[in-house]
Scaffold this motif. Structure first.
Motif: not given
Length: 417
Positions: A130-134, A176-181, A213-222
């Motif tokens: 998973x790499x880093x826990x966000x 979004x940046x953290x997920x993509x990282x 909103x933050x969670x949905x952004x992470x879900x979308x990026x994944x």
């Protein structure tokens, strides 16, 4: 390789195939037969007499912390970086020798370790990193000191952020940046922390972390990368917020109520839970010890509800920051017999966890074979047990004694026959 005269548990069926031969070519199983496998007499063929013992797929851990399990908090905060990775590599080999041939790592810079293991440089399990826990600031994976200035106000990342063990991110753009990282670094899936935890210092268990909103952004990026988000969360409100946002795997969930577990089942969300007992973790201060005790009280009831509503349930350990406790992984696996039948527990430890791992889609680098089963086309990841786990699951708690043969990818990594 031909493993002869074994009692095969295929990872799925409650019935075993007795007096069977298993044929391995390269890294895969190519035949499982009740008739003796022949026609393979040539130089280089390895034949192993299983003496009627119990052959099962390699075990898996759906919530491991290879780096976190191999190092203490002081190692992270003050130790040399190279030692962190050296300890991780050493623990990966020990984990493999406990019979765990696949793990989903839920926080830590394990993609480089995975690459070395997959190349055969070091021995260890297959790794879904998973790499880093966000985490948000003050969240479960915020390991900064209380006097540190958040990055949004001009501060610098914490030591654990620098090591890619954690990543603190606030607001949709930073999430979004953290997920993509993490995806750039090789993550198979994404780990968000959405509520309080026992190991963390700033967050009561009741806290809600990250906005919808933050969670949905992470879900979308994944999702855009063909994978999914798994979330650390214990409470009713946190679990429901996660499900509403499209999270696919609830990690923990011990403080859920019955209606929430029913919702987990109805939505097809995974419950990746751990059979926690208070002795599994040790905390130096009363506040964290009390949080740990509260979490453990929910274990039995949530498992009961999960069975009642047919929830897709995975098994893991979440052992963290106490290297001396790493071997409890085997004890916690055997403990599943307290909540499920032995057959149900073994399925969860093998093919069940593997089904969850497959949510990673093309991020799953092991798609060339099936995981968690002994069947044609499966990865040749197997453990030969001196004993019958279907009758007595406790035999898996002592892998040093009872695991006589361990094979990963067609390579023998232990043989005491």
């Amino acid at each position: 390789m031909i493993i002869r005269n074994v009692r095969v548990f295929d990872g799925v069926s409650e019935k075993t195939l007795d007096n069977a031969d298993v044929l391995v070519e390269g890294q895969h199983v190519v035949a499982v037969s009740e008739s003796p496998v022949g026609g393979h007499e040539s130089d280089g063929v390895v034949e192993i007499d299983g003496a009627g013992k119990f052959l099962m797929p390699g075990l898996s851990d759906a919530h491991a912390h290879l780096m976190g399990n191999a190092n203490t908090m002081m190692d992270f905060l003050q130790g040399p970086t190279g030692a962190l990775y050296g300890n991780t590599i050493a623990e990966a080999r020990r984990m493999l020798l406990r019979g765990f041939t696949t793990v989903r790592d839920m926080g830590g810079d394990t993609a480089p370790v995975k690459a070395l293991v997959d190349r055969g440089v070091f021995e260890g399990p297959r790794i879904f990193p998973s790499q880093a826990m966000i985490s948000q600031t003050s969240g479960h994976a915020d390991f900064a000191f209380v006097y540190d200035v958040p990055q949004e106000f001009g501060g610098r990342p914490s030591r654990t952020d620098d090591l890619h063990f954690t990543r603190v991110a606030n607001g949709v753009p930073h999430v979004l940046a953290a997920v993509r990282e993490q995806l750039r670094q090789g993550a198979s899936q994404i780990k968000l922390t959405l509520g309080g935890g026992a190991a963390s210092m700033y967050d009561p268990l009741s806290t809600l972390q990250y906005t919808p909103e933050e969670i949905r952004a992470a879900v979308q990026a994944a999702s855009d990368y063909g994978t999914y988000v798994a979330t650390h969360v214990y409470t009713v409100d946190g679990i429901r917020r996660a499900i509403d946002a499209g999270v696919r795997s609830i990690e923990h969930g011990h403080l859920a109520d019955e209606d929430t577990i029913r919702l987990v089942g109805e939505t097809g969300t995974w419950l990746s839970m751990q059979p926690f007992a208070e002795a599994d973790h040790h905390y130096p201060d009363p506040a964290r010890a009390a949080k740990n005790a509260q979490i453990c009280t929910g274990t039995e009831q949530v498992y009961e509800w999960a069975r009642k509503y047919g929830v897709k349930t995975a098994w893991g350990t979440d052992l963290l920051l106490e290297p001396q406790s790493a071997a409890r992984q085997s004890l916690m696996a055997a403990r599943m017999g307290e909540f499920f039948s032995n057959a149900e527990a073994l399925r969860m430890l093998t093919s069940g966890n593997a089904e969850l791992f497959e949510l990673a889609g093309e991020r799953n680098t092991y798609r060339a074979g099936r995981l968690g089963v002994i069947a044609e086309g499966a990865w040749a990841d197997m453990v030969l047990v001196d004993g019958d786990p279907l009758a007595d699951l406790s035999v898996i708690a002592d892998p040093d004694t009872n695991f006589r043969l361990i094979v990963k990818g067609g390579q023998v990594v232990k043989n005491t026959l």
